[in-house]
Design an enzyme around this catalytic site. Structure first.
Site, PDB file in Angstrom:
ATOM      1  N   HIS C 131      21.831 -43.139   3.157  1.00 27.81           N
ATOM      2  CA  HIS C 131      21.119 -43.391   1.944  1.00 27.81           C
ATOM      3  C   HIS C 131      21.574 -42.302   1.201  1.00 27.81           C
ATOM      4  CE1 HIS C 131      17.743 -43.622  -0.797  1.00 27.81           C
ATOM      5  NE2 HIS C 131      17.373 -44.948  -0.266  1.00 27.81           N
ATOM      6  N   ASP C 208      17.332 -38.277   8.907  1.00 27.10           N
ATOM      7  CA  ASP C 208      16.526 -39.308   7.983  1.00 27.10           C
ATOM      8  C   ASP C 208      15.857 -40.602   8.840  1.00 27.10           C
ATOM      9  OD1 ASP C 208      15.795 -41.220   6.277  1.00 27.10           O
ATOM     10  OD2 ASP C 208      17.792 -41.254   4.915  1.00 27.10           O
ATOM     11  N   GLN C 211      13.523 -45.169   7.922  1.00 28.10           N
ATOM     12  CA  GLN C 211      13.992 -46.556   8.354  1.00 28.10           C
ATOM     13  C   GLN C 211      13.449 -46.716   9.605  1.00 28.10           C
ATOM     14  OE1 GLN C 211      14.049 -49.292   6.717  1.00 28.10           O
ATOM     15  NE2 GLN C 211      14.502 -48.330   4.727  1.00 28.10           N
ATOM     16  N   LYS C 234       6.665 -46.155   3.646  1.00 25.78           N
ATOM     17  CA  LYS C 234       7.376 -47.082   4.439  1.00 25.78           C
ATOM     18  C   LYS C 234       7.027 -47.408   5.905  1.00 25.78           C
ATOM     19  CE  LYS C 234      11.977 -46.062   2.287  1.00 25.78           C
ATOM     20  NZ  LYS C 234      12.525 -47.080   1.546  1.00 25.78           N
ATOM     21  N   CYS C 373      21.014 -48.348  -2.606  1.00 25.01           N
ATOM     22  CA  CYS C 373      21.169 -46.746  -2.634  1.00 25.01           C
ATOM     23  C   CYS C 373      21.967 -46.497  -1.458  1.00 25.01           C
ATOM     24  CB  CYS C 373      19.798 -45.850  -2.345  1.00 25.01           C
ATOM     25  SG  CYS C 373      18.768 -46.185  -3.710  1.00 25.01           S
TER      26      CYS C 373
HETATM   27  C1  LIG Z   1      17.409 -44.612   5.312  1.00 20.05           C
HETATM   28  C2  LIG Z   1      16.515 -43.979   3.974  1.00 20.05           C
HETATM   29  N1  LIG Z   1      16.520 -42.883   3.539  1.00 20.05           N
HETATM   30  C3  LIG Z   1      15.643 -42.401   2.553  1.00 20.05           C
HETATM   31  C4  LIG Z   1      15.032 -43.242   1.558  1.00 20.05           C
HETATM   32  C5  LIG Z   1      14.565 -42.529   0.693  1.00 20.05           C
HETATM   33  O1  LIG Z   1      12.984 -42.958   0.746  1.00 20.05           O
HETATM   34  P1  LIG Z   1      12.133 -42.526  -0.410  1.00 20.05           P
HETATM   35  O2  LIG Z   1      12.409 -43.222  -1.438  1.00 20.05           O
HETATM   36  O3  LIG Z   1      10.586 -42.976  -0.116  1.00 20.05           O
HETATM   37  O4  LIG Z   1      12.233 -40.965  -0.968  1.00 20.05           O
HETATM   38  C6  LIG Z   1      14.986 -44.558   2.162  1.00 20.05           C
HETATM   39  C7  LIG Z   1      14.419 -45.594   1.430  1.00 20.05           C
HETATM   40  O5  LIG Z   1      14.669 -45.986   0.094  1.00 20.05           O
HETATM   41  C8  LIG Z   1      15.873 -45.044   3.144  1.00 20.05           C
HETATM   42  O6  LIG Z   1      15.781 -46.454   3.679  1.00 20.05           O
END
Ligand SMILES: Cc1ncc(COP(=O)(O)O)c(C=O)c1O
Ligand SMILES: Cc1ncc(COP(=O)(O)O)c(C=O)c1O
Lengths: 138, 417, 417, 138
Positions: C131, C208, C211, C234, C373
């Site tokens: 991401h 990370d 998910q 999430k 993203c």
């Molecule tokens: C794999 C992953 N990493 C990071 C993020 C970023 O999370 P957030 O937007 O809550 O900071 C997301 C969600 O959009 C994600 O799916």
């Protein structure tokens, strides 16, 4: 104004676009994309000596809204003057589409409009004309 | 004696009904006299209900989903942004950035502006009444960039000494960071004069408005400033949300601070291009429900009217100022009423502020004791800690009286012999 | 055909009653089929009620007030921190930092660790399925420090190609940043093997887990990793809150990131000393109510049990996988079921993902379309966008069927001639 | 355990502290503060050849809890061995105070305890003894 994004008007333009293709010698060409979704639109204009759009062509790829709106825009602006396009507002563009777009889809529906506006500014700059100031007090 | 609401532009008793917590007795059974509003204020029902509405009706991520919930929540979020813009009198809605709070807003500027534009030998102009949030980020970036901190001196009664401004505001000054209202002294600073003189020298002006916004000192164009930061939780909104206003041209010249989703235009494996304002500075999922809740808070305070709120709070402050001074051994810090918002901090001879706060709590009176995140100011004051009472739109004259009685009680505990 | 809950370890129909939004028809009157859970999930009543409880009963700033409300809210906040610690299996509660989200958590590490410890020539090991939140911050800090990004190649079906790991994991690798579960491909990565091999080379490992946490892949000591980031929104918690786990020794060696109140020990005019963990990394007023709400969310998922949740979601995913593949022109991206969490992204010939999402919305089915993203991943896939359906603990088999029917409808719209 | 922080026990110690002052030749001295509130405590110990606390003195300033707890601690530890102090837990210190402290005030009540613990570790190190590991896996 239709509530159905995918009425025949939009789908007709998507499937049988007006002036999809290229000019031999465009007065100006420009393209841009909507990176969020990958929509891409390339516009070409042929402008006559009276600052009137003689021909407008587009190419690109992306969702039905982005491509149909480019087609609709091409059809609409032929015969208009640069002056008229300078006054042309996003709201009018959305009206042209005859559908109600949600905020998320307005980016698709306005992509070709954005490209057109950039071209008009560029032509203004080429001529050394004043370009309208954008917001702020600068 | 109580004349709660009698001479206010709104009915304080009725307004208190809007705040569920004010109605609930403390665990010990005592009514709550909440005078720690400088730390965080209580939330009106409309704000709490807006959060529930959001989670129960249109909870989704913003700017992303092409679906009905995503569309609703985006519309609500952008409506909240527009409310903030209107509140601040900003030119453009893209100049309103949502952050997680004042601290984050100021860190954003210190990092994203400071790392790009500060050079060795440049100066930042601060002063000793600043909250750590408007001091420590500048210390860090100045250290990193080889810039220098300078300080506007304070007058004996705790105001900025503008007669000395020209000694410290120079052509090397790149930015003046100043609080609109001190969270300890209550001092309301003359932002207009400071900003005009800073701009004349070519310096930018950042206003820490964490304390001033709840009281209506809130415009970014009158007087004109360049950055303006505040927190939702101090202006009747949720925790977890803050605002940074920045002038468009400056924001555009800055690099992003946090990186991730939403703030990019195009990401390649090795490098990225950045999105337009405000997304450029809003990486990832922002505090969506909290921003929408802040919108409801703005509606609430504007419903009462800032003028009415300020008038009511001024009465409370005047009463406190008057009555507190009659308590033997009690010393108020900071300027007279004319220069002061609704904060009164003090010391009481023989009773340490911590003991004071604890003993006030025993009477249901919530105040704060300590250095209030202003250690340099307390050094300047020559004390390690003070007790602070701070007033909000829902406080009553009777609560001021309760404060004073509780202080008397605390004095007695320590003079039992 | 619907067998919602029939073969689940919990009663899905009953569980759906815990989520107020699932009961409410969309503005158009249609029932909501929410399959955009990878973007954000819906909130159970217990989480929403916890927020209300907080604002209506013990709303105050934490760690500061010596008064009853301040004491209650601090106790609640620290209880939530302990819940996170227990969830992650972390050794110490001081290793749990509250942030505003995954994006902020990763930015914190990239800045506070990267700026101090990265040297020119050092390498960071990433991969193309990350991401943007776990890619762009590394691009920025690598650029600033003169470090280099390297990428673990992907297998043709969208997994990390660990046979090539030794080509890119070198003695220069200082950190491996890897997602536990891809937000597009659904791929579940073998964190244990990656971490072991990275540690053997002396590299740190950041996971990370945005998910993976909602599906129970959540431990920081089994396998052992150094940083671990996720978002509250999430995992059935509020927006505006995230977590960064960091191993104590590493966090202690790092400098702070955000500066302001709470994260200092002593502030002088020109410089400051920093507080102990976790305060050192929690500047200013943190998202208090949201952290407490996250605690309630953890209680909720643990009440159902991660094993039961994962089993239910696996069934949903298997059904979707199976039925979607029968739709002509539909192409699923990513690996087979054995390597996949509850995410299925796809393309459909002749229907752009945006149009697909819009048409699904017309049938009440909320999915996401775009690059999610992950632009480098979409470049690798050779498409500009995909449509993503992602499943949560409350989704039903009937909703999978509704998704497939809606896709068929979308195909018809585009083949009207 | 009293609910009243300011019962006579605490206030007596605050107003008539035990061993407030200094030693001629302390075996070890250390001080620390609680910057959040400015409480400060300085401790001095005289340790005999059997590792037993012969005398314990304190000085400092701050709230009643911080100062009274130092006084109470001084009185309690005289005669104890370093071994006993090594086992001495925060919870026991709070019990000594005979009042229930909220989280915010525990920092005040445990300040002298923290200083004492640091001194015990320092003495251990001086002797090259193993100091107990603190958390983590190292
Ligand atoms: C794999 C992953 N990493 C990071 C993020 C970023 O999370 P957030 O937007 O809550 O900071 C997301 C969600 O959009 C994600 O799916
Ligand atoms: C003047 C001032 N600036 C900054 C802050 C920091 O605000 P926050 O903690 O919401 O980030 C505060 C509040 O504590 C304050 O009073």
């Amino acid at each position: 104004m239709s509530d159905d994004l995918y009425d025949d008007y939009i789908l007709d333009h998507y499937e049988s676009p007006y002036h999809r293709g290229h000019l031999e010698q465009p007065t100006i060409a420009h393209e841009d994309d909507n990176p969020l979704c990958g929509d891409r639109v390339h516009l070409e204009l042929l402008v006559d000596e009276h600052d009137r759009i003689k021909e407008a062509w587009f190419d690109g790829h992306g969702c039905a809204i982005s491509q149909a709106s480019a087609s609709i825009l091409m059809k609409d602006i032929e015969g208009k003057t640069l002056d008229e396009l300078r006054d042309f507002q996003a709201k009018q563009m959305l009206d042209l589409l005859k559908v109600r777009l949600t905020a998320a889809r307005q980016k698709c529906g306005l992509l070709s409009f954005k490209v057109l506006k950039t071209m008009v500014y560029t032509l203004d700059e080429r001529k050394g004309a004043m370009s309208p100031t954008q917001g702020g007090r600068g | 004696m109580s004349n709660a609401g009698l001479d206010s532009a709104y009915d304080v008793a009725a307004v208190r009904q809007d705040f569920p917590i004010l109605d609930k007795p403390l665990p010990g059974g005592m009514p709550l006299v909440y005078l720690d509003n400088g730390a965080t204020v209580q939330k009106p029902r409309s704000v709490i209900e807006k959060l529930v509405e959001c989670y129960e009706n249109y909870n989704a991520n913003v700017h992303r989903g092409i679906h009905s919930l995503g569309d609703q929540v985006t519309t609500e979020l952008e409506a909240a942004r527009e409310k903030v813009r209107a509140l601040l009198g900003a030119d453009e809605v893209e100049e309103i950035l949502f952050t997680s709070g004042t601290t984050m807003s100021i860190n954003l500027v210190a990092n994203a502006w400071g790392r790009k534009f500060l050079r060795a030998g440049d100066e930042l102009l601060l002063n000793e009444m600043e909250h750590h949030a408007n001091l420590v980020p500048w210390q860090q970036i100045a250290h990193e960039r080889g810039a220098k901190l300078r300080f506007i001196p304070l007058t004996a009664d705790g105001r900025l000494d503008l007669t000395a401004l020209d000694d410290v505001l120079t052509d090397r000054t790149k930015l003046v960071a100043v609080t609109a209202m001190s969270n300890v002294l209550g001092t309301i600073n003359p932002i207009g004069e400071i900003a005009a003189r800073a701009h004349a020298r070519g310096a930018l002006v950042l206003v820490d408005a964490a304390q001033s916004v709840p009281h209506g000192l809130v415009n970014v164009n009158d007087p004109r400033v360049d950055f303006f930061a505040f927190s939702g939780h101090k202006v009747y909104g949720p925790t977890g949300i803050g605002v940074l206003y920045g002038r468009r041209k400056i924001l555009e010249a800055m690099d992003p601070f946090l990186c991730g989703g939403n703030m990019i235009r195009r990401v390649r494996k090795e490098s990225s291009d950045f999105a337009e304002l405000p997304s450029k500075f809003e990486a990832g999922t922002i505090p969506i429900a909290q921003a929408i809740g802040l919108g409801a808070a703005i509606d609430y305070v504007q419903g009462l009217g800032f003028e009415a709120i300020a008038a009511h709070e001024h009465q409370l402050t005047a009463r406190a100022f008057d009555q507190l001074q009659q308590i033997p051994g009690l010393q108020i810090v900071g300027p007279g009423l004319a220069h002061r918002g609704s904060i009164v901090s003090f010391t009481v001879e023989g009773v340490h502020p911590h003991d004071m706060a604890e003993l006030l709590d025993r009477k249901g009176v919530a105040v704060r004791a300590g250095h209030h995140c202003t250690m340099p100011l307390h050094e300047w004051l020559g004390v390690t800690a003070t007790t602070r009472a701070s007033f909000a739109l829902y406080n009553t004259h009777a609560e001021i009286d309760a404060l004073c009685e509780a202080i008397q009680y605390a004095r007695q505990v320590f003079r039992r012999k």
